[in-house]
Design a protein around this motif. Sequence first.
Motif, PDB file in Angstrom:
ATOM      1  N   THR A 194     185.284  69.796 153.713  1.00  0.00           N
ATOM      2  CA  THR A 194     183.832  70.228 153.949  1.00  0.00           C
ATOM      3  C   THR A 194     183.032  69.349 152.894  1.00  0.00           C
ATOM      4  OG1 THR A 194     184.075  72.581 154.651  1.00  0.00           O
ATOM      5  CG2 THR A 194     182.036  71.782 153.658  1.00  0.00           C
ATOM      6  N   ASN A 195     183.684  69.460 151.774  1.00  0.00           N
ATOM      7  CA  ASN A 195     182.881  68.733 150.699  1.00  0.00           C
ATOM      8  C   ASN A 195     183.228  67.152 150.864  1.00  0.00           C
ATOM      9  OD1 ASN A 195     181.714  70.587 148.609  1.00  0.00           O
ATOM     10  ND2 ASN A 195     183.357  71.499 149.100  1.00  0.00           N
ATOM     11  N   THR A 196     184.375  66.610 151.386  1.00  0.00           N
ATOM     12  CA  THR A 196     184.385  65.096 151.587  1.00  0.00           C
ATOM     13  C   THR A 196     183.386  64.648 152.610  1.00  0.00           C
ATOM     14  OG1 THR A 196     186.262  65.562 153.070  1.00  0.00           O
ATOM     15  CG2 THR A 196     186.855  64.840 150.681  1.00  0.00           C
ATOM     16  N   ARG A 197     183.162  65.624 153.690  1.00  0.00           N
ATOM     17  CA  ARG A 197     182.217  65.107 154.850  1.00  0.00           C
ATOM     18  C   ARG A 197     180.611  65.049 154.117  1.00  0.00           C
ATOM     19  NH1 ARG A 197     185.120  68.819 157.832  1.00  0.00           N
ATOM     20  NH2 ARG A 197     183.407  70.554 157.537  1.00  0.00           N
ATOM     21  N   ASP A 198     180.515  65.970 153.127  1.00  0.00           N
ATOM     22  CA  ASP A 198     179.092  66.100 152.377  1.00  0.00           C
ATOM     23  C   ASP A 198     179.054  64.702 151.571  1.00  0.00           C
ATOM     24  OD1 ASP A 198     178.417  68.399 153.462  1.00  0.00           O
ATOM     25  OD2 ASP A 198     178.830  69.483 151.691  1.00  0.00           O
ATOM     26  N   LEU A 199     179.987  64.339 150.943  1.00  0.00           N
ATOM     27  CA  LEU A 199     180.064  63.328 150.007  1.00  0.00           C
ATOM     28  C   LEU A 199     179.865  62.067 150.989  1.00  0.00           C
ATOM     29  CD1 LEU A 199     182.833  64.253 147.527  1.00  0.00           C
ATOM     30  CD2 LEU A 199     180.253  63.733 147.048  1.00  0.00           C
ATOM     31  N   GLU A 200     180.654  61.911 152.152  1.00  0.00           N
ATOM     32  CA  GLU A 200     180.193  60.727 152.855  1.00  0.00           C
ATOM     33  C   GLU A 200     178.868  60.682 153.370  1.00  0.00           C
ATOM     34  OE1 GLU A 200     183.862  59.585 155.776  1.00  0.00           O
ATOM     35  OE2 GLU A 200     183.824  61.760 155.742  1.00  0.00           O
ATOM     36  N   ARG A 201     178.424  61.843 153.805  1.00  0.00           N
ATOM     37  CA  ARG A 201     177.067  61.949 154.426  1.00  0.00           C
ATOM     38  C   ARG A 201     176.013  61.317 153.050  1.00  0.00           C
ATOM     39  NH1 ARG A 201     178.121  66.296 157.411  1.00  0.00           N
ATOM     40  NH2 ARG A 201     177.656  67.808 155.653  1.00  0.00           N
ATOM     41  N   MET A 202     176.265  61.774 151.838  1.00  0.00           N
ATOM     42  CA  MET A 202     175.445  61.193 150.791  1.00  0.00           C
ATOM     43  C   MET A 202     175.786  59.755 150.592  1.00  0.00           C
ATOM     44  SD  MET A 202     176.146  64.342 147.947  1.00  0.00           S
ATOM     45  CE  MET A 202     175.501  63.248 146.789  1.00  0.00           C
ATOM     46  N   GLY A 203     177.007  59.276 151.249  1.00  0.00           N
ATOM     47  CA  GLY A 203     177.376  57.773 150.963  1.00  0.00           C
ATOM     48  C   GLY A 203     178.075  57.426 149.826  1.00  0.00           C
ATOM     49  N   VAL A 204     178.699  58.302 149.133  1.00  0.00           N
ATOM     50  CA  VAL A 204     179.266  57.872 147.766  1.00  0.00           C
ATOM     51  C   VAL A 204     180.763  57.871 147.851  1.00  0.00           C
ATOM     52  CG1 VAL A 204     177.497  58.908 146.510  1.00  0.00           C
ATOM     53  CG2 VAL A 204     179.301  60.449 147.036  1.00  0.00           C
ATOM     54  N   ILE A 205     181.266  58.142 148.889  1.00  0.00           N
ATOM     55  CA  ILE A 205     182.604  58.159 149.341  1.00  0.00           C
ATOM     56  C   ILE A 205     183.057  57.523 150.654  1.00  0.00           C
ATOM     57  CG2 ILE A 205     183.516  59.953 147.839  1.00  0.00           C
ATOM     58  CD1 ILE A 205     184.619  61.269 150.310  1.00  0.00           C
TER      59      ILE A 205
END
Length: 174
Positions: free
Chosen positions: A60-71
């Motif tokens: 869940t959190n990696t998806r959020d970080l991807e959406r933010m463009g940081v990973i």
Amino acid sequence: MTTMATATHDFIEQMGMALQHDGMSRTAARILAMLILSEEPAGLDEIAEHLQVSKSGVSTNTRDLERMGVIRRSTRPGDRQYYFSVADSAVNRLVENHVARLSQAAEAVQMALNTAPKKAKVSRERLSGLSYFYGVAIRKTSDILEEITGKKPISRSAGSTLPASQKRPARRPA
């Protein structure tokens, strides 16, 4: 725990708390911190084990970080698992997201100031002070982003240009 392991653990935990105060979930912040220190992309299992969190929480959190463009997500030939690493533009995106949050607050303050009754002098003065603060914070943070990237920010929206009524008077020499 070795000195390096302790330093790594401390960094991950401190970043988790610091970025949580800036609006990111603690788990997402810890994942980002771990990936900052990782020499190679890390898979969900490795992240979950290292941070002692559930695999679903990592997902869940990696998806959020991807959406933010940081990973960013990658794969390896012959392997169905996804691997994650820090995006090249991670710092820029974090600063842009910070400017966006400041702009949201500036807009809320400006709306309150626009609708506050003229006779509510104390409230209007407080709101004017907040509007000034957010305007300065947005401009200065945008300047930092410009310095880091060498490019002008996409938008300096709310609070970037203060009406004359909201600008602080120049300080008089003592």
